[in-house]
Write an enzyme that holds these catalytic residues in place. Structure first.
Site, PDB file in Angstrom:
ATOM      1  N   THR A  96       0.869  -1.185   0.000  1.00 39.47           N
ATOM      2  CA  THR A  96       0.000   0.000   0.000  1.00 39.47           C
ATOM      3  C   THR A  96       0.898   1.226   0.000  1.00 39.47           C
ATOM      4  O   THR A  96       1.609   1.482   0.980  1.00 39.47           O
ATOM      5  CB  THR A  96      -0.898   0.022   1.264  1.00 39.47           C
ATOM      6  OG1 THR A  96      -1.683  -1.158   1.270  1.00 39.47           O
ATOM      7  CG2 THR A  96      -1.802   1.241   1.258  1.00 39.47           C
ATOM      8  N   LYS A 171      -7.662   2.163  -3.122  1.00 36.88           N
ATOM      9  CA  LYS A 171      -7.309   1.719  -1.766  1.00 36.88           C
ATOM     10  C   LYS A 171      -7.311   2.903  -0.781  1.00 36.88           C
ATOM     11  O   LYS A 171      -7.884   2.806   0.296  1.00 36.88           O
ATOM     12  CB  LYS A 171      -5.932   1.042  -1.817  1.00 36.88           C
ATOM     13  CG  LYS A 171      -5.283   0.741  -0.496  1.00 36.88           C
ATOM     14  CD  LYS A 171      -5.724  -0.559   0.109  1.00 36.88           C
ATOM     15  CE  LYS A 171      -5.092  -0.745   1.479  1.00 36.88           C
ATOM     16  NZ  LYS A 171      -5.604  -1.875   2.199  1.00 36.88           N
TER      17      LYS A 171
HETATM   18  P1  NAD Z   1       5.185  -6.387   7.583  1.00 33.43           P
HETATM   19  O1  NAD Z   1       5.955  -5.329   8.269  1.00 33.43           O
HETATM   20  O2  NAD Z   1       4.651  -7.538   8.378  1.00 33.43           O
HETATM   21  O3  NAD Z   1       6.062  -7.017   6.389  1.00 33.43           O
HETATM   22  C1  NAD Z   1       6.902  -6.286   5.560  1.00 33.43           C
HETATM   23  C2  NAD Z   1       8.081  -7.182   5.206  1.00 33.43           C
HETATM   24  O4  NAD Z   1       8.907  -6.488   4.264  1.00 33.43           O
HETATM   25  C3  NAD Z   1       8.962  -7.525   6.411  1.00 33.43           C
HETATM   26  O5  NAD Z   1       9.126  -8.932   6.488  1.00 33.43           O
HETATM   27  C4  NAD Z   1      10.279  -6.802   6.117  1.00 33.43           C
HETATM   28  O6  NAD Z   1      11.421  -7.509   6.593  1.00 33.43           O
HETATM   29  C5  NAD Z   1      10.258  -6.776   4.595  1.00 33.43           C
HETATM   30  N1  NAD Z   1      11.107  -5.764   4.004  1.00 33.43           N
HETATM   31  C6  NAD Z   1      11.249  -4.461   4.342  1.00 33.43           C
HETATM   32  N2  NAD Z   1      12.144  -3.859   3.501  1.00 33.43           N
HETATM   33  C7  NAD Z   1      12.546  -4.801   2.629  1.00 33.43           C
HETATM   34  C8  NAD Z   1      13.436  -4.802   1.540  1.00 33.43           C
HETATM   35  N3  NAD Z   1      14.103  -3.710   1.185  1.00 33.43           N
HETATM   36  N4  NAD Z   1      13.622  -5.953   0.861  1.00 33.43           N
HETATM   37  C9  NAD Z   1      12.956  -7.079   1.216  1.00 33.43           C
HETATM   38  N5  NAD Z   1      12.093  -7.143   2.257  1.00 33.43           N
HETATM   39  C10 NAD Z   1      11.898  -6.022   2.942  1.00 33.43           C
HETATM   40  O7  NAD Z   1       4.007  -5.632   6.814  1.00 33.43           O
HETATM   41  P2  NAD Z   1       2.639  -6.267   6.278  1.00 33.43           P
HETATM   42  O8  NAD Z   1       1.610  -6.194   7.363  1.00 33.43           O
HETATM   43  O9  NAD Z   1       2.952  -7.559   5.597  1.00 33.43           O
HETATM   44  O10 NAD Z   1       2.233  -5.164   5.194  1.00 33.43           O
HETATM   45  C11 NAD Z   1       2.830  -5.117   3.904  1.00 33.43           C
HETATM   46  C12 NAD Z   1       2.059  -4.098   3.086  1.00 33.43           C
HETATM   47  O11 NAD Z   1       0.683  -4.499   3.011  1.00 33.43           O
HETATM   48  C13 NAD Z   1       2.061  -2.679   3.651  1.00 33.43           C
HETATM   49  O12 NAD Z   1       2.181  -1.767   2.607  1.00 33.43           O
HETATM   50  C14 NAD Z   1       0.702  -2.577   4.348  1.00 33.43           C
HETATM   51  O13 NAD Z   1       0.234  -1.245   4.416  1.00 33.43           O
HETATM   52  C15 NAD Z   1      -0.153  -3.428   3.431  1.00 33.43           C
HETATM   53  N6  NAD Z   1      -1.351  -4.002   4.043  1.00 33.43           N
HETATM   54  C16 NAD Z   1      -1.287  -4.557   5.290  1.00 33.43           C
HETATM   55  C17 NAD Z   1      -2.440  -5.106   5.850  1.00 33.43           C
HETATM   56  C18 NAD Z   1      -2.409  -5.740   7.222  1.00 33.43           C
HETATM   57  O14 NAD Z   1      -3.494  -6.012   7.766  1.00 33.43           O
HETATM   58  N7  NAD Z   1      -1.252  -6.023   7.793  1.00 33.43           N
HETATM   59  C19 NAD Z   1      -3.660  -5.100   5.134  1.00 33.43           C
HETATM   60  C20 NAD Z   1      -3.670  -4.559   3.845  1.00 33.43           C
HETATM   61  C21 NAD Z   1      -2.507  -4.018   3.317  1.00 33.43           C
END
Ligand code: NAD
Length: 295
Positions: A96, A171
Site C-alpha cells: 500500500t 485503496k
Molecule cells: P510487515 O511489516 O509484516 O512485512 C513487511 C516485510 O517487508 C517484512 O518482512 C520486512 O522484513 C520486509 N522488508 C522491508 N524492507 C525490505 C526490503 N528492502 N527488501 C525485502 N524485504 C523487505 O508488513 P505487512 O503487514 O505484511 O504489510 C505489507 C504491506 O501491506 C504494507 O504496505 C501494508 O500497508 C499493506 N497491508 C497490510 C495489511 C495488514 O493487515 N497487515 C492489510 C492490507 C494491506
C-alpha cells in the site's frame, strides 16, 4: 511460471505460501532470515538479494513491502531491480503506497521495457492466509489479464481499477472512508449509550437503519456488542491504529498533490494521531471509541 517474491511479512508470507500451494515456482527474498526460512520450508528457493531474481530470469516479480520508500528503494535505487530484470518482466506491487509513487515506479519500469501493475489489497492478514484478498489493480488491460491467474491464487475479488496508480487510488479512498466511518460509529454509539440506550439494542437499530456500515455491523467499536471482534478482546488483533494512520497519511498526501479537499479525512487523521500519541498505536483502530466512552 517462476515468480520472485519480495517482502514476506504478515501479508506477504501467507500470500507467497498460497502461490506455492497453487503450483507456482517461487524464489523469495526478505531482510528477515526467519521470514525467508518459513517459505523455504514450504518449498520456495531463497535468494540472497533481489537482483538474483534477474539472474534466475523470473517471469514475474511480486512485492509486498511496508511503504513507498521501500518500494522505490528496491526498484529504483542506485542498484535497483528494474535495471537488472530481463525485459518484459511483469512486476506486481501489492504494497500500500501513494498513487503518485506507484505511477513514478511504473513510468521507469515501462521505460525500461517491463510491465507493471499496482495491486494493493484489502482483507487483512486473515484474508492473506485464507487466499480471499481483494486486489485493486491499476495498469493496462493486457497486463491485468496476464496477472489474473496469479492474483486468483491469493485472492477472491480481483478488480481492474483502470490505469496505473488507480489501484492505490481506490485503496486510499476506501481506507480513508473506513477511518472516518469508524469515528462516526464510535461517536454515535457513545452518544446513544450516554443518553440511556443499551449498546446492543442501539447497534441493532443502526444496523437495520440508515447508519449501517462495516464499522457498525462487522467491527462495532463498543465492547460487548459483537463477539470475536477486537472491541470484545481489549482491542487486540485486527487493524492497528498506526496502520490506519499510515493509510490516512497516504490519503491526505495524495489529496494535497491533486488539490482535493479531504476535510473529514484530515480530521480523522488528527484524531488517530492524538490517540496513537497516547500509546495506543498497536490497538485496533476501533479503540478510537476510548476518546468518547469510558468503560
Ligand atoms: P510487515 O511489516 O509484516 O512485512 C513487511 C516485510 O517487508 C517484512 O518482512 C520486512 O522484513 C520486509 N522488508 C522491508 N524492507 C525490505 C526490503 N528492502 N527488501 C525485502 N524485504 C523487505 O508488513 P505487512 O503487514 O505484511 O504489510 C505489507 C504491506 O501491506 C504494507 O504496505 C501494508 O500497508 C499493506 N497491508 C497490510 C495489511 C495488514 O493487515 N497487515 C492489510 C492490507 C494491506
Amino acid at each position: 511460471m517462476h515468480i520472485g517474491f519480495l517482502g514476506l511479512g504478515n501479508m506477504g508470507g501467507p500470500m507467497a505460501g498460497n502461490l506455492i500451494k497453487a503450483g507456482f515456482t517461487l524464489s523469495v527474498f526478505d531482510l528477515s532470515k526467519d521470514a525467508v526460512n518459513k517459505l523455504v520450508e514450504q518449498g520456495a528457493t531463497a535468494v540472497t538479494s533481489p537482483n538474483q531474481f534477474a539472474q534466475q530470469q523470473v517471469d514475474v516479480v511480486i512485492s509486498m513491502l511496508p511503504a513507498a520508500p521501500h518500494v522505490k528503494g528496491v526498484f529504483l535505487g542506485e542498484d535497483g531491480l528494474l535495471k537488472h530484470l530481463q525485459k518484459s518482466t511483469l512486476i506486481i506491487d501489492c504494497s500500500t503506497i501513494d498513487p503518485h509513487s506507484a505511477r513514478e515506479v511504473n513510468k521507469v519500469a515501462t521505460e525500461l521495457g517491463h510491465k507493471m501493475l499496482d495491486a494493493p489489497v484489502s482483507g487483512g492478514t486473515m484474508g492473506a492466509q485464507a487466499g480471499t484478498l481483494t486486489f485493486m489493480v491499476g495498469g493496462t488491460d493486457a497486463d491485468f489479464t496476464s496477472a489474473k491467474s496469479i492474483l486468483a491464487a491469493m485472492g477472491k475479488n480481483i478488480v481492474h481499477c483502470g490505469a496505473c496508480g488507480n489501484g492505490q487510488a481506490a485503496k486510499v479512498a476506501n481506507n480513508m472512508l473506513l477511518g472516518i466511518s469508524m469515528i462516526g460509529v464510535a461517536e454515535a454509539m457513545a452518544l446513544g449509550v450516554s443518553l440511556g440506550m443499551d449498546a446492543k439494542v442501539l447497534a441493532g437499530i443502526i444496523n437495520t437503519s440508515s447508519g449501517r456500515c462495516w464499522s457498525s455491523e462487522i467491527n462495532n467499536p463498543f465492547p460487548g456488542v459483537l463477539e470475536n471482534v477486537p472491541a470484545s478482546r481489549g482491542y487486540t488483533g485486527g487493524f492497528g491504529t498506526d496502520l490506519m494512520l499510515k493509510d490516512l497519511g497516504l490519503a491526505t498526501e495524495a489529496a494535497k498533490l491533486c488539490k482535493q479537499p479531504v476535510i473529514m479525512g484530515g480530521m480523522a487523521q488528527q484524531l488517530y494521531q492524538a490517540f496513537s500519541l497516547q500509546g495506543n498505536g498497536q490497538l485496533d483502530f476501533s479503540a478510537i471509541i476510548k476518546l468518547y466512552h469510558k468503560e
